[in-house]
Write a protein that holds these residues in place. Structure first.
Motif, PDB file in Angstrom:
ATOM      1  N   ASN A 164     -37.745 -15.796  -3.224  1.00 57.73           N
ATOM      2  CA  ASN A 164     -36.960 -16.698  -4.060  1.00 57.73           C
ATOM      3  C   ASN A 164     -36.821 -16.134  -5.477  1.00 57.73           C
ATOM      4  OD1 ASN A 164     -39.394 -17.279  -5.388  1.00 57.73           O
ATOM      5  ND2 ASN A 164     -39.638 -19.294  -4.450  1.00 57.73           N
ATOM      6  N   ASN A 202     -40.297 -22.690  -2.044  1.00 59.05           N
ATOM      7  CA  ASN A 202     -38.999 -23.022  -1.469  1.00 59.05           C
ATOM      8  C   ASN A 202     -38.048 -21.850  -1.719  1.00 59.05           C
ATOM      9  OD1 ASN A 202     -36.125 -24.020  -1.655  1.00 59.05           O
ATOM     10  ND2 ASN A 202     -37.070 -25.910  -0.976  1.00 59.05           N
ATOM     11  N   ASN A 258     -34.969 -21.561  -2.096  1.00 61.47           N
ATOM     12  CA  ASN A 258     -33.808 -21.812  -2.952  1.00 61.47           C
ATOM     13  C   ASN A 258     -34.182 -22.236  -4.362  1.00 61.47           C
ATOM     14  OD1 ASN A 258     -31.976 -21.328  -0.769  1.00 61.47           O
ATOM     15  ND2 ASN A 258     -32.505 -23.361   0.018  1.00 61.47           N
ATOM     16  N   VAL A 308     -33.068 -28.702  -8.729  1.00 62.87           N
ATOM     17  CA  VAL A 308     -32.508 -28.277  -7.447  1.00 62.87           C
ATOM     18  C   VAL A 308     -32.471 -29.437  -6.455  1.00 62.87           C
ATOM     19  CG1 VAL A 308     -32.771 -26.701  -5.492  1.00 62.87           C
ATOM     20  CG2 VAL A 308     -33.172 -25.875  -7.816  1.00 62.87           C
ATOM     21  N   GLU A 364     -28.886 -30.218  -4.870  1.00 65.60           N
ATOM     22  CA  GLU A 364     -28.693 -30.082  -3.426  1.00 65.60           C
ATOM     23  C   GLU A 364     -28.653 -31.431  -2.722  1.00 65.60           C
ATOM     24  OE1 GLU A 364     -31.504 -27.361  -1.744  1.00 65.60           O
ATOM     25  OE2 GLU A 364     -30.625 -25.627  -2.771  1.00 65.60           O
TER      26      GLU A 364
END
Length: 250
Positions: free
Chosen positions: A112, A167, A169, A180, A184
């Protein structure tokens, strides 16, 4: 000598690679309740699924193994039908697994923004005397901040902006985590189960991500009464008519 529930859960999942699930004798062949809704109920359905796997590619690597009473739960790096990261949970009676939950996500096999993978980081539980206290902290955080959307209260559960993030992302930091989640459209609606050993706590939650009905398995590492590290696995929950058993995801 009786092995621990964490060791049993690890052995069950590792047996996928060696095709030895029937031989190790750790699952009750007559009573095995399945909560993976993509798999039919019972022990024979697991064996049938394993027969479909591309065994020349399959591997299992249990990264973390914990237990909470009659529950053993593991964090696993797999190749099943594709690179996969999962949490698997087994409930044991009389030494055998009689019930199973899991959550699986495709492993992107990349780091990431902070250079971390979905499975690296600390692996061993400490502070076993604080298990219940840490479970309460993680549960309250998810219910208060994520389900309750009280994002301004996040500061109560962290040491400033410090959060080691796995994570794929996200990057490190509490502010990045919250941003995030909002961007998202990851929406938590309810917490179903909280499992812990020492300073590691796994929270099983339900909700939506970009309007898809999902299960969220979040693993938190806690240090000095603050959340310090986070791993997760997110899986879409199929509609009822597409589920292969009636036991429910949770």
């Amino acid at each position: 000598m009786e092995i621990s529930n964490s060791e049993k859960a690890a052995a069950i999942q590792n047996s996928i690679e060696t095709s030895t699930l029937s031989q190790i004798g750790l699952i009750n062949p007559k009573s095995y309740k399945q909560h993976n809704v993509n798999v039919a109920d019972g022990f024979d359905a697991i064996l049938a699924l394993h027969d479909l796997m591309p065994m020349e590619k399959v591997y299992t690597n249990v990264i973390r193994a914990f237990q909470d009473g009659d529950i053993g739960f593991v964090h696993v790096d797999y190749y099943l039908f594709e690179p996969t990261v999962a949490f698997d949970i087994h409930r044991f009676e009389n030494g055998l697994s009689v019930e199973h939950w899991d959550n699986l996500q495709t492993n992107p096999k990349r780091v990431n923004k902070s250079g971390r993978t979905m499975v690296d980081g600390k692996t061993k539980a400490i502070d076993h005397h604080l298990t219940e206290e840490n479970k309460k902290l993680a549960s309250t955080f998810v219910n208060d901040v994520l389900v309750g959307k009280n994002f301004d209260k996040a500061q109560d559960y962290f040491n400033g902006d410090v959060l080691i993030q796995h994570n794929p992302n996200m990057g490190d930091g509490v502010s990045e985590f919250i941003k995030v989640l909002k961007d998202e459209e990851q929406i938590y609606t309810s917490v179903h189960r909280v499992l812990g050993e020492g300073n590691f706590v796994l929270v099983l939650s339900e909700g939506y991500m970009e309007n898809l009905h999902c299960a969220f398995y979040d693993l938190y590492r806690i240090e000095n009464n603050k959340i310090i590290e986070h791993w997760d696995v997110i899986e879409e929950i199929p509609s009822l008519e597409n589920q292969k058993n009636t036991n429910g995801k949770f």
